[in-house]
Design an enzyme around this catalytic site. Structure first.
Site, PDB file in Angstrom:
ATOM      1  N   TYR A 143      30.681  23.597  -1.522  1.00 31.99           N
ATOM      2  CA  TYR A 143      31.314  22.482  -0.807  1.00 31.99           C
ATOM      3  C   TYR A 143      32.683  22.167  -1.423  1.00 31.99           C
ATOM      4  CZ  TYR A 143      31.604  17.516   0.752  1.00 31.99           C
ATOM      5  OH  TYR A 143      31.992  16.307   1.286  1.00 31.99           O
ATOM      6  N   PRO A 170      37.507  10.013   0.049  1.00 27.43           N
ATOM      7  CA  PRO A 170      36.611   8.873  -0.178  1.00 27.43           C
ATOM      8  C   PRO A 170      35.689   9.118  -1.371  1.00 27.43           C
ATOM      9  CG  PRO A 170      36.347   9.819   2.046  1.00 27.43           C
ATOM     10  CD  PRO A 170      37.106  10.801   1.210  1.00 27.43           C
ATOM     11  N   VAL A 173      30.134   7.290   0.295  1.00 26.83           N
ATOM     12  CA  VAL A 173      30.138   6.417   1.472  1.00 26.83           C
ATOM     13  C   VAL A 173      28.693   6.051   1.832  1.00 26.83           C
ATOM     14  CG1 VAL A 173      30.995   6.170   3.825  1.00 26.83           C
ATOM     15  CG2 VAL A 173      32.043   7.847   2.296  1.00 26.83           C
ATOM     16  N   HIS A 186      22.374  11.598   0.719  1.00 28.80           N
ATOM     17  CA  HIS A 186      23.033  11.135  -0.495  1.00 28.80           C
ATOM     18  C   HIS A 186      22.167  10.062  -1.148  1.00 28.80           C
ATOM     19  CE1 HIS A 186      26.825  12.771   1.386  1.00 28.80           C
ATOM     20  NE2 HIS A 186      26.911  13.222   0.162  1.00 28.80           N
ATOM     21  N   ASP A 277      20.360  14.446 -12.943  1.00 32.96           N
ATOM     22  CA  ASP A 277      21.193  13.260 -12.743  1.00 32.96           C
ATOM     23  C   ASP A 277      22.510  13.566 -12.021  1.00 32.96           C
ATOM     24  OD1 ASP A 277      19.909  11.011 -13.603  1.00 32.96           O
ATOM     25  OD2 ASP A 277      20.591  11.150 -15.676  1.00 32.96           O
TER      26      ASP A 277
HETATM   27  P1  NDP Z   1      27.710  13.135   8.500  1.00 35.03           P
HETATM   28  O1  NDP Z   1      26.795  14.151   7.936  1.00 35.03           O
HETATM   29  O2  NDP Z   1      27.181  11.769   8.755  1.00 35.03           O
HETATM   30  O3  NDP Z   1      28.311  13.666   9.850  1.00 35.03           O
HETATM   31  C1  NDP Z   1      28.801  14.955   9.924  1.00 35.03           C
HETATM   32  C2  NDP Z   1      29.511  15.079  11.230  1.00 35.03           C
HETATM   33  O4  NDP Z   1      30.035  16.393  11.320  1.00 35.03           O
HETATM   34  C3  NDP Z   1      28.605  14.852  12.435  1.00 35.03           C
HETATM   35  O5  NDP Z   1      29.310  14.187  13.447  1.00 35.03           O
HETATM   36  C4  NDP Z   1      28.273  16.283  12.859  1.00 35.03           C
HETATM   37  O6  NDP Z   1      27.999  16.393  14.234  1.00 35.03           O
HETATM   38  C5  NDP Z   1      29.589  16.961  12.533  1.00 35.03           C
HETATM   39  N1  NDP Z   1      29.410  18.392  12.333  1.00 35.03           N
HETATM   40  C6  NDP Z   1      28.672  19.026  11.384  1.00 35.03           C
HETATM   41  N2  NDP Z   1      28.710  20.350  11.557  1.00 35.03           N
HETATM   42  C7  NDP Z   1      29.484  20.562  12.655  1.00 35.03           C
HETATM   43  C8  NDP Z   1      29.887  21.712  13.358  1.00 35.03           C
HETATM   44  N3  NDP Z   1      29.511  22.937  12.961  1.00 35.03           N
HETATM   45  N4  NDP Z   1      30.662  21.557  14.459  1.00 35.03           N
HETATM   46  C9  NDP Z   1      31.053  20.335  14.881  1.00 35.03           C
HETATM   47  N5  NDP Z   1      30.723  19.206  14.254  1.00 35.03           N
HETATM   48  C10 NDP Z   1      29.931  19.312  13.158  1.00 35.03           C
HETATM   49  O7  NDP Z   1      28.983  13.093   7.555  1.00 35.03           O
HETATM   50  P2  NDP Z   1      29.794  11.850   6.986  1.00 35.03           P
HETATM   51  O8  NDP Z   1      30.179  10.950   8.106  1.00 35.03           O
HETATM   52  O9  NDP Z   1      29.051  11.335   5.826  1.00 35.03           O
HETATM   53  O10 NDP Z   1      31.085  12.576   6.412  1.00 35.03           O
HETATM   54  C11 NDP Z   1      32.323  12.588   7.116  1.00 35.03           C
HETATM   55  C12 NDP Z   1      33.357  13.259   6.229  1.00 35.03           C
HETATM   56  O11 NDP Z   1      33.486  12.532   5.007  1.00 35.03           O
HETATM   57  C13 NDP Z   1      32.995  14.688   5.827  1.00 35.03           C
HETATM   58  O12 NDP Z   1      34.140  15.498   5.910  1.00 35.03           O
HETATM   59  C14 NDP Z   1      32.531  14.561   4.393  1.00 35.03           C
HETATM   60  O13 NDP Z   1      32.774  15.731   3.680  1.00 35.03           O
HETATM   61  C15 NDP Z   1      33.364  13.403   3.898  1.00 35.03           C
HETATM   62  N6  NDP Z   1      32.788  12.645   2.802  1.00 35.03           N
HETATM   63  C16 NDP Z   1      31.553  12.043   2.929  1.00 35.03           C
HETATM   64  C17 NDP Z   1      31.045  11.301   1.886  1.00 35.03           C
HETATM   65  C18 NDP Z   1      29.722  10.623   1.975  1.00 35.03           C
HETATM   66  O14 NDP Z   1      29.327   9.986   0.976  1.00 35.03           O
HETATM   67  N7  NDP Z   1      29.011  10.683   3.084  1.00 35.03           N
HETATM   68  C19 NDP Z   1      31.793  11.144   0.616  1.00 35.03           C
HETATM   69  C20 NDP Z   1      33.081  11.752   0.629  1.00 35.03           C
HETATM   70  C21 NDP Z   1      33.548  12.482   1.679  1.00 35.03           C
HETATM   71  P3  NDP Z   1      26.483  16.232  14.836  1.00 35.03           P
HETATM   72  O15 NDP Z   1      25.849  15.113  14.079  1.00 35.03           O
HETATM   73  O16 NDP Z   1      26.718  15.923  16.255  1.00 35.03           O
HETATM   74  O17 NDP Z   1      25.799  17.526  14.565  1.00 35.03           O
END
Ligand code: NDP
Length: 321
Positions: A143, A170, A173, A186, A277
């Protein structure tokens, strides 16, 4: 007319941006502005790992701006298990989004990195200049390398073509619509789900690890406002850390205590110290953000956590579990 395409629009952060855009007064600081069309898409509209589908998606909506959140995302344990998936899926998704945005002449793309892509051995606090200064922690190197490459791509697009591509970083989250699946969640949503089950089944609430590691948690709805601000105000290729302050670190134990309180759980509660951890702490500085944004109020951790627990309890049947 601006068309703002939010990839990953069905996920934790995407849903939070949609919530803010739809609930803040129109024309306000974070509300929808006249002439803006927001499009939130998930993977059912296009698998962004796939070149053809990605191209069709961009041709369909013709975005002028992109907030690119789509990614294969997961907690420590799933990252350790599926390093190649995390590397390859994210490389493909990012490359397809940036390439199509470039081809269409998008005015701006904000992609999303994470503080867990930073070097394992680095001087703290993290800031925007330290992303590439050493190898990431081996637990999530797939990742981490894929995400770091976004910053490299942004610079290459800018240097070769002058594109206005940038990235946000970020910290952890949490909020409504998070992934609560115990295999891949997470830490906070995993704690909420475990505590929910312990309460329901009258079993002990067992937290993995020692409870000692420290983390900065940001509420998804605060993060959403920061993304909206960035879209309108931030025009620099260098990434920007979106986080609460370093003095707002919370230990896993404090977080678990807050979950226990918000759930009203009164049963047995302990820590399983045989489980990993992860990194002990990785404080990130939000100095650059604060120097640029001016006034901004973060939701207090306990309030945000309580809102999330409430959402989870009310939406258990339809949540990602
Ligand atoms: P989620 O896992 O909640 O959502 C992931 C999203 O990406 C969903 O809308 C999913 O669509 C979409 N997705 C995944 N694979 C594909 C694909 N192959 N094609 C199209 N869409 C895809 O993620 P978060 O909202 O938590 O994260 C958002 C961003 O923030 C990411 O880039 C992540 O790396 C970053 N981030 C997140 C953190 C966290 O703590 N959550 C911390 C720091 C950064 P669907 O659900 O429709 O399949």
């Amino acid at each position: 007319m601006s068309v703002i395409l939010v990839t990953g629009g069905t996920g934790l952060v995407g849903k939070a941006i949609q919530h803010i855009i739809e609930t803040e007064p129109e024309g306000s600081r974070f509300g929808k502005r006249p002439g803006e069309k927001w499009v939130f898409i998930g993977s059912s509209e296009a698998d962004l790992r796939n070149q053809e589908q990605s191209k069709k998606l961009f041709e369909k909506y013709k975005p002028t701006h992109v907030i690119h959140l789509a990614a294969l995302v997961g907690g420590l344990f799933i990252n350790m298990k599926k390093k190649l998936d995390f590397l390859r899926d994210n490389i493909l998704i990012n490359d397809n989004v940036l390439h199509n945005a470039h081809e269409l002449g998008c005015k701006k793309v904000i992609s999303c990195l994470s503080t867990c892509v930073y070097p394992d051995k680095v001087d703290y606090p993290l800031d925007e200049t330290k992303i590439h200064l050493g190898l990431p922690h081996e637990s999530n190197f797939g990742y981490a390398h894929a995400k770091r490459l976004v910053d490299v791509q942004n610079h290459a697009y800018k240097d070769q073509f002058g594109d206005n591509f940038t990235s946000a970083i970020p910290t952890n989250v949490f909020g409504p619509h998070d992934n609560f699946d115990l295999e891949s969640a997470h830490v906070l949503p995993a704690l909420m789900h475990k505590c929910y089950l312990a309460k329901k089944n009258n079993t002990p609430f067992v937290v993995w690890g020692s409870g000692k590691p420290l983390r900065q948690f940001i509420y998804s709805r605060d993060l959403a406002k920061l993304f909206i601000w960035m879209l309108r105000e931030y025009d620099d290729v260098e990434p920007l850390i979106l986080s609460v302050g370093e003095d707002e670190e919370v230990s896993i134990k404090q977080a678990a205590d807050a979950v226990v309180k918000a759930m009203g759980f009164t049963g047995e509660y302990r820590f399983d110290t045989t489980k990993a951890d992860g990194q002990f702490r990785k404080p990130a500085s939000n100095k650059k953000l604060l120097s640029l944004i001016g006034e901004f109020e973060f939701t207090p951790f306990d309030k945000a956590l309580e809102e999330t627990v409430q959402w989870f309890q009310q939406n258990y049947e339809n949540a990602r579990i």
